[in-house]
Scaffold this motif. Structure first.
Motif, PDB file in Angstrom:
ATOM      1  N   SER A 819      22.709 -20.610 -14.205  1.00 16.59           N
ATOM      2  CA  SER A 819      23.445 -21.673 -13.517  1.00 16.59           C
ATOM      3  C   SER A 819      23.488 -22.940 -14.365  1.00 16.59           C
ATOM      4  O   SER A 819      24.481 -23.687 -14.330  1.00 16.59           O
ATOM      5  CB  SER A 819      22.798 -21.963 -12.161  1.00 16.59           C
ATOM      6  N   ASP A 847      31.736 -22.416  -6.981  1.00 12.28           N
ATOM      7  CA  ASP A 847      30.506 -21.725  -7.359  1.00 12.28           C
ATOM      8  C   ASP A 847      29.447 -21.896  -6.261  1.00 12.28           C
ATOM      9  O   ASP A 847      29.383 -22.931  -5.593  1.00 12.28           O
ATOM     10  CB  ASP A 847      29.975 -22.292  -8.681  1.00 12.28           C
ATOM     11  N   VAL A 849      26.299 -22.261  -6.594  1.00 10.29           N
ATOM     12  CA  VAL A 849      25.255 -23.219  -6.968  1.00 10.29           C
ATOM     13  C   VAL A 849      25.833 -24.631  -6.905  1.00 10.29           C
ATOM     14  O   VAL A 849      26.857 -24.927  -7.530  1.00 10.29           O
ATOM     15  CB  VAL A 849      24.719 -22.917  -8.381  1.00 10.29           C
ATOM     16  N   VAL A 852      26.551 -26.524 -10.194  1.00 10.14           N
ATOM     17  CA  VAL A 852      27.671 -25.995 -10.981  1.00 10.14           C
ATOM     18  C   VAL A 852      29.002 -26.464 -10.398  1.00 10.14           C
ATOM     19  O   VAL A 852      29.870 -26.980 -11.112  1.00 10.14           O
ATOM     20  CB  VAL A 852      27.620 -24.455 -11.032  1.00 10.14           C
TER      21      VAL A 852
END
Length: 932
Positions: A819, A847, A849, A852
């Motif tokens: 990540s 995304d 995460v 990100v």
């Protein structure tokens, strides 16, 4: 005919009268005493133990009485004072001692002193008997008299020989016989001894069993008795009209649905034992909802307790002590807890009594202070069967939770029909058991586990469930867990639960065990507080800062009061009204000199949060004349003065030339720094970094303080004529340099990449490549307070220093990496603006995460603002920012501050003007103000 003169032996008269006196003394204690004239083989009296309320304890003691002065001739005296400690009783024949010590009923030897009319006793055991070589002897202590002062000791003798029946393993139901009068208490505290075993398929026959099953979380098995109509028509329920079913309904409504109304409306119980259970249930529920004062009032409604029995009285006292502890009445709570300790001798084989002893032992230990209590006694006291059963319940729930997580990870597609949420029922059971037992620590642990599990499972749209979980974490005093949850929602959203709880929270009435959590919540969630709520909390915080002794007196918290209050005040500073901010500023300037570093640091943060443009000329004058403050506060005051007073800012140059990095930070933009000052500062930094490198080679690290490498890189970049890059090269070359010492250096190299001379870029390149390729676990990274790594920071710096080296192959490698790698890819894609990168960023903006997608959205925002993107593109980015969470909004609004003014930037700023975060709103306002 005259009758012959018959005279009884003198010793017989003495012995008989002695037995009579001893019998009377025990009867004065309320004990039953029966002579044993016909079968006296070593037992003169049979004594039936009773408690101070004359309740029979079902325990028997045998007594052998010896009367007369001859038994007090062999005295034992204290070597120091010469006072008589006791008297030795000796027999050459072992038979009596063996009889007394081996008898299934405990025996005491009583020496009756006819002169003082006092009876002294000793418990005859194998440990108290001593061999004389020709027989045995035992010491009868002078202090052990038959009177009220030795009631507990005599009770301990009465209960000593009984061996506790093992409750380990599979003990359940019929394997343990519970007295009828105790069954309701067992149902709430030790339900496995009352409830039918689930594997036997037994139907519910009475309310007591149903209550036990309810406490065990066996809700699905109780579906046939949860309504009055079903119980009335049932052929198996034998007590459908019992008051206990009313208690069952009330506890069910609370435990399952969170409804306390039925507990508050319980009708008066005829049976006193029922009364206690109803009060305990109500108190446990009220505590669970943060209503400690109401819980205390409920317990104290039971005024006449003498007829309740020793364990039930102790049950009420334990709950009263729990409430008092929560309200900060520590001494009263401790005194009550000590009274409960008498259950050790009054009911040694009652597992519910053992649970209460364990709870109150822990309470006494906690309030006595470090080193004042016996940790060994604590460990032994809390190692009870009820606690073990509760631990097993929690372990079962956590095992099921782990099993579910593993199946989800393994993408298990199987379906379990009529599945029960075993995790929830197990953890809820643990919370109920702890609550009924007045075990506040156990309840806090179980509630924390339950709330953490539920908030992780909750849908992002289920704000009501998230609010409930946050509230439970706060009430359970789970500070660390609450902070993590708040940070999660503050970054990713939703923030509605934070806003609502900030509105409901009342710091002034928060109980002792959750005050630290409440303050932490305000600190970390305060950015989202409504103005009225922020002002309300700030008012209480300022009042408490003005009188911290009030909090020290009650609720007597165990944390640093001023520090926690100031940190919470800092949490709401951006959300308060101008009027409240003015009050805070007046408070700051009225303070005496602060020399405590921790407090000075927290006050310094509040000074910084006020805003440099908020200080009037009079305020600046008052700040400038302050004297004696710790440097942590003085530095922030200097920052305000440097921003608002040009003469003061100029005066910082002399400190900067002497290597004062704090003065350098307060000066402002380094581009405004004269070259002579920059050169002097660079020279001092070079020396400091050289010393840092030398220490690293010896394995010595000075952590904390200014980031030397970062400061040198920035000065070198903007003052190239006097720059010295050798120290930067040396720092990055040293393999033993600590992670925290090079992260800032690497980050700053990427940020000022365009200002770094080409020659220096080429020198740095192999060093950055080495760090980027370094295994993540090569060095110890302890004490590094960042989620970033030197590897990712070096990789990003390389890509920024040499943007031409960024190939499609390299981007694919980053996208396929961790990540952190994807975050780097999103940042680079935003900076190089190549064909196709916009589509890539839009894809990365979803995304999973947070970091990100945040980096991708920030890159899209920068591109849109710099290129003055179309309204359609700007609208799409606004939607992404809204979905990205509060953290993304904070990053976007921060970047927009320095972007060129155009329609796209104005549109993006406008979309954030009403954001729930006060920081975002402040940054939007600053961005608009910069536009004129």
């Amino acid at each position: 005919m005259d009758m012959p003169n018959m005279r009884a032996p003198k010793n017989e008269a003495t012995g008989t009268s002695g037995q009579s006196f001893v019998k009377g003394e025990f009867e004065e204690l309320g004990w039953g005493a029966v002579p044993n004239p016909e079968h006296d083989l070593g037992t003169d009296l049979w004594l039936m133990a009773r408690d101070e309320n004359r309740f029979d304890m079902g325990a028997l003691v045998g007594a052998q009485v010896k009367t007369g002065a001859s038994y007090f001739k062999s005295a034992k005296t204290d070597e120091g004072s010469g006072e008589v400690v006791g008297w030795w009783y000796t027999e050459e024949d072992d038979s009596h001692f063996d009889y007394w010590s081996e008898h299934t009923t405990p025996h005491i030897l009583v020496l009756r002193d006819t002169k003082s009319k006092t009876s002294h006793w000793v418990h005859v055991t194998s440990d108290t008997i001593q061999s004389t070589g020709k027989g045995n002897k035992i010491l009868v202590l002078a202090s052990q008299t038959v009177d009220e002062s030795n009631r507990d000791a005599l009770t301990a003798v009465a209960t000593s020989p009984s061996k506790a029946v093992s409750l380990d393993g599979s003990a359940w139901g019929s394997s343990w016989k519970v007295p009828q009068s105790d069954r309701l208490r067992y149902a709430l505290m030790a339900p496995r001894l009352i409830a039918p075993h689930p594997n036997k398929g037994q139907v519910v026959t009475n309310a007591t069993e149903a209550l036990a099953m309810l406490v065990q979380g066996r809700f699905s098995e109780l579906r046939d008795v949860v309504s009055t109509a079903a119980r009335t028509t049932s052929e198996t329920v034998t007590d459908a009209d019992s008051w206990l079913w009313e208690l069952f309904d009330a506890i069910w409504s609370w435990a399952v649905s969170g409804d306390l109304s039925k507990l508050g409306a319980l009708s008066e119980a005829v049976d006193q034992q029922y009364l206690v259970a109803g009060v305990v249930a109500r108190a446990a529920a009220l505590i669970e909802y943060g209503r400690s004062e109401d819980a205390l009032a409920a317990v104290r409604e039971v005024e006449f307790r003498e007829c309740l029995g020793a364990v039930n009285i102790a049950w009420l006292k334990s709950h009263e002590a729990r409430c008092l502890l929560e309200l900060g009445h520590l001494e009263e709570a401790r005194d009550l807890a000590l009274e409960v300790q008498r259950l050790r001798v009054l009911a040694p084989n009652d597992p519910t009594a053992g649970a209460l002893v364990a709870v109150t032992t822990t309470l006494v230990f906690d309030v006595s202070g470090f080193g004042r209590s016996d940790i060994g006694e604590l460990i032994q006291s809390i190692d009870t069967s009820t606690r073990w059963w509760r631990s097993q319940t929690i372990a079962h729930g956590l095992e099921k939770h782990f099993d579910g997580e593993f199946k989800a990870w393994g993408r298990d597609s199987s379906t379990t029909w009529a599945a029960v949420d075993t995790v929830w029922t197990s953890l809820r059971t643990a919370a109920l058991l702890a609550g009924f037992s007045a075990d506040h620590g156990g309840w806090r642990n179980a509630m924390s586990l339950l709330a953490r599990r539920d908030i992780m499972k909750a849908s992002v749209t289920d704000t009501a469930k998230m609010l409930e979980c946050l509230t439970d974490l706060l009430r359970a005093g789970a500070k660390k867990e609450l902070v993590l949850a708040v940070r999660k929602l503050s970054d990713a959203g939703p923030v509605e639960p934070l806003v609502i709880l900030l509105g409901r929270l009342e710091l002034e009435s928060t109980s002792r065990s959750c005050l630290a959590s409440a303050l932490a919540f305000v600190r970390y969630a305060g950015d989202f507080a409504e103005v009225t709520d922020a002002d309300r909390h700030a008012t209480w915080l300022l009042s408490s800062l003005a009188n911290p002794e009030g909090l020290r007196h009650r609720p007597k918290p165990t944390f640093l009061i001023e520090t926690n209050l100031l940190q919470s005040l800092g949490g709401v500073m951006r959300s308060v009204s101008p009027t409240m901010k003015r009050r805070v500023m007046d408070h700051l300037m009225s303070l005496p000199a602060i020399d405590d570093q921790l407090i000075a640091k927290d006050y310094g943060r509040i000074v910084a949060l006020v805003g440099n443009d908020q200080w009037s000329g009079e305020d600046l004058t008052r700040l400038s004349v302050r004297n004696g403050d710790n440097w942590e506060l003085q530095d922030d005051i200097d920052g305000v003065l440097a921003t608002n007073k040009p003469d003061f800012r100029t005066g910082l140059l002399s400190k900067i030339k002497q290597g004062d990095l704090t003065a350098l930070g307060n000066f402002g933009k380094v581009t405004d720094l004269p070259d002579d000052a920059a050169e002097a500062a660079i020279s001092h930094l070079e020396t400091s970094i050289d010393n840092q490198v030398k220490q690293a080679r010896r394995g010595m690290y000075g952590l904390g303080g200014p980031d030397l490498g970062h400061a040198l890189v920035v000065l070198n970049a903007w003052h190239s004529d006097v720059a010295r890059w050798d120290a930067v090269v040396a720092l990055l070359t040293e393999p033993n340099a600590h992670e925290s010492h090079i992260l800032g250096t690497l980050d700053s190299l990427g940020m000022v990449a365009k200002q770094v001379p080409e020659k220096e870029k080429l020198r740095l390149r192999p060093l950055l490549e080495t760090i980027a390729q370094r295994p993540a676990d090569e060095r110890d990274t302890a004490f590094t307070w960042t989620k970033s790594t030197s590897q990712s920071a070096a990789r990003l710096a390389l890509l920024r220093l040499f943007p031409g080296d960024v190939t499609d192959s390299m981007m694919l490698s980053l996208l396929a990496g961790t990540s952190i790698d994807r975050e780097v890819a999103a940042t680079i894609a935003g900076e190089r603006s190549m064909t196709g990168d916009h589509n890539l960023l839009f894809s990365m903006a979803t995304d999973q995460v947070l970091q990100v997608r945040g980096a991708a959205i920030v890159s899209l925002t920068k591109c849109a603002a710099s290129e003055n993107a179309s309204a359609e593109t700007s609208a799409m980015i606004c939607k992404l920012v809204a979905r990205g969470g509060p953290l993304t909004a904070k990053q976007v609004s921060g970047y927009l501050l320095d972007m060129p003014d155009n329609e796209a930037r104005s549109f993006l700023l406008g979309s954030l003007a009403a954001h729930p975060s006060s920081l975002v709103r402040a940054q939007v306002a600053a961005g608009r103000a910069n536009d004129g």
